[in-house]
Design a protein around this motif. Sequence first.
Motif, PDB file in Angstrom:
ATOM      1  N   GLN A   1       0.865  -1.457  -0.108  1.00  0.00           N
ATOM      2  CA  GLN A   1      -0.140   0.131   0.134  1.00  0.00           C
ATOM      3  C   GLN A   1       0.943   1.189   0.138  1.00  0.00           C
ATOM      4  N   SER A   2       0.319   2.196  -0.446  1.00  0.00           N
ATOM      5  CA  SER A   2       1.142   3.546  -0.641  1.00  0.00           C
ATOM      6  C   SER A   2       1.041   4.355   0.864  1.00  0.00           C
ATOM      7  N   ILE A   3       1.637   5.493   0.907  1.00  0.00           N
ATOM      8  CA  ILE A   3       1.662   5.995   2.323  1.00  0.00           C
ATOM      9  C   ILE A   3       1.565   7.744   1.898  1.00  0.00           C
ATOM     10  N   VAL A   4       1.013   8.225   2.934  1.00  0.00           N
ATOM     11  CA  VAL A   4       0.720   9.773   2.567  1.00  0.00           C
ATOM     12  C   VAL A   4       2.085  10.564   2.594  1.00  0.00           C
ATOM     13  N   ASN A   5       1.951  11.464   1.526  1.00  0.00           N
ATOM     14  CA  ASN A   5       3.129  12.403   1.513  1.00  0.00           C
ATOM     15  C   ASN A   5       3.220  13.180   2.911  1.00  0.00           C
ATOM     16  N   SER A   6       4.333  13.657   2.823  1.00  0.00           N
ATOM     17  CA  SER A   6       4.788  14.887   4.092  1.00  0.00           C
ATOM     18  C   SER A   6       3.806  16.093   3.691  1.00  0.00           C
ATOM     19  N   GLY A   7       3.307  16.832   4.808  1.00  0.00           N
ATOM     20  CA  GLY A   7       2.386  17.694   4.560  1.00  0.00           C
ATOM     21  C   GLY A   7       2.235  19.095   5.562  1.00  0.00           C
ATOM     22  N   ASP A   8       1.472  19.914   5.397  1.00  0.00           N
ATOM     23  CA  ASP A   8       1.242  20.865   6.608  1.00  0.00           C
ATOM     24  C   ASP A   8      -0.014  20.615   6.941  1.00  0.00           C
ATOM     25  N   TYR A   9      -0.134  20.043   8.080  1.00  0.00           N
ATOM     26  CA  TYR A   9      -1.597  19.424   8.860  1.00  0.00           C
ATOM     27  C   TYR A   9      -2.346  20.498   8.902  1.00  0.00           C
ATOM     28  N   ARG A  10      -2.000  21.817   9.061  1.00  0.00           N
ATOM     29  CA  ARG A  10      -2.851  22.967   9.271  1.00  0.00           C
ATOM     30  C   ARG A  10      -3.855  23.355   8.016  1.00  0.00           C
ATOM     31  N   THR A  11      -3.435  22.957   6.960  1.00  0.00           N
ATOM     32  CA  THR A  11      -4.322  23.276   5.770  1.00  0.00           C
ATOM     33  C   THR A  11      -5.428  22.312   5.472  1.00  0.00           C
TER      34      THR A  11
END
Length: 277
Positions: free
Chosen positions: A179-189
Amino acid sequence: MIKFFSKIRYKLMETGKTGRYFKYAIGEILLVVIGILIALQINNWNESRKDRQIETKALVALQLEFTESLNRINLLMKTKKNHENQARQYAQIISNDSLSIAEKVAVDAPGVNRRILAVNNSALKSLMNTGDFSKIKNDSLKTALNIWFNSIDMYLINEAQYEDVTIKRSNFLEDKFYQSIVNSGDYRTQSWPGNFYPNNLTDKNTALEAKFINSIEFYNINAQIVQRLYIQLMSLTKLEKENIEILKLINKELGTDMAGLPNYLVEYEPKEEGEMV
């Protein structure tokens, strides 16, 4: 007026003219009966006029509602036909022995179509719940509106059965792939940043797919998706035909032309059973 008739009765009784009195009494009774009948007729006319006003208002609301539902059915049919065609082509590819496993794996499986039928029947439901449904004079229209709900329920059953098959395919693939995994990101968005496969897992997934691409289990699941989509389209075609017939009956009752309705409604002519399309 009442005093006037009473004086006449008393005068006839005082003069002993009994025969003329009885004739007069009968005439007076007839006048009262006629007056009652006229009053009843006026009351019935008023009630009938009110019923026709309610019926016209309901028919206008139903015309708008069923015109919108026809548009939604038509759009959904286009989407389902496209997805059925993709699913059919994919089933033919994975079952084609003349193609290599690499060629089959290179073809992406069609996505799952999650679009559902979302028709608005609030005007029709309100008409039935308030009891005003009985004010519709056209029996053919009332019969068609009653059948409509049964046809909607049947389509929703077909929709649920298609959903079951797509879940079955998802469950099958879930244990077959990394399974793929989520990219890093800004949780506030509060927006999803997308997924990725780390460490070349895409290549490993390709190798894993090669192991089951020719399996009968995988083929059968995809074949079931084609079957369910075809059944949905049969049910949608039935709904489309019934919707059009309802609109034509409403249009006839309102005495309006077809100018404001979609071209495919104006030009639609139902085919007889067994007739070539």
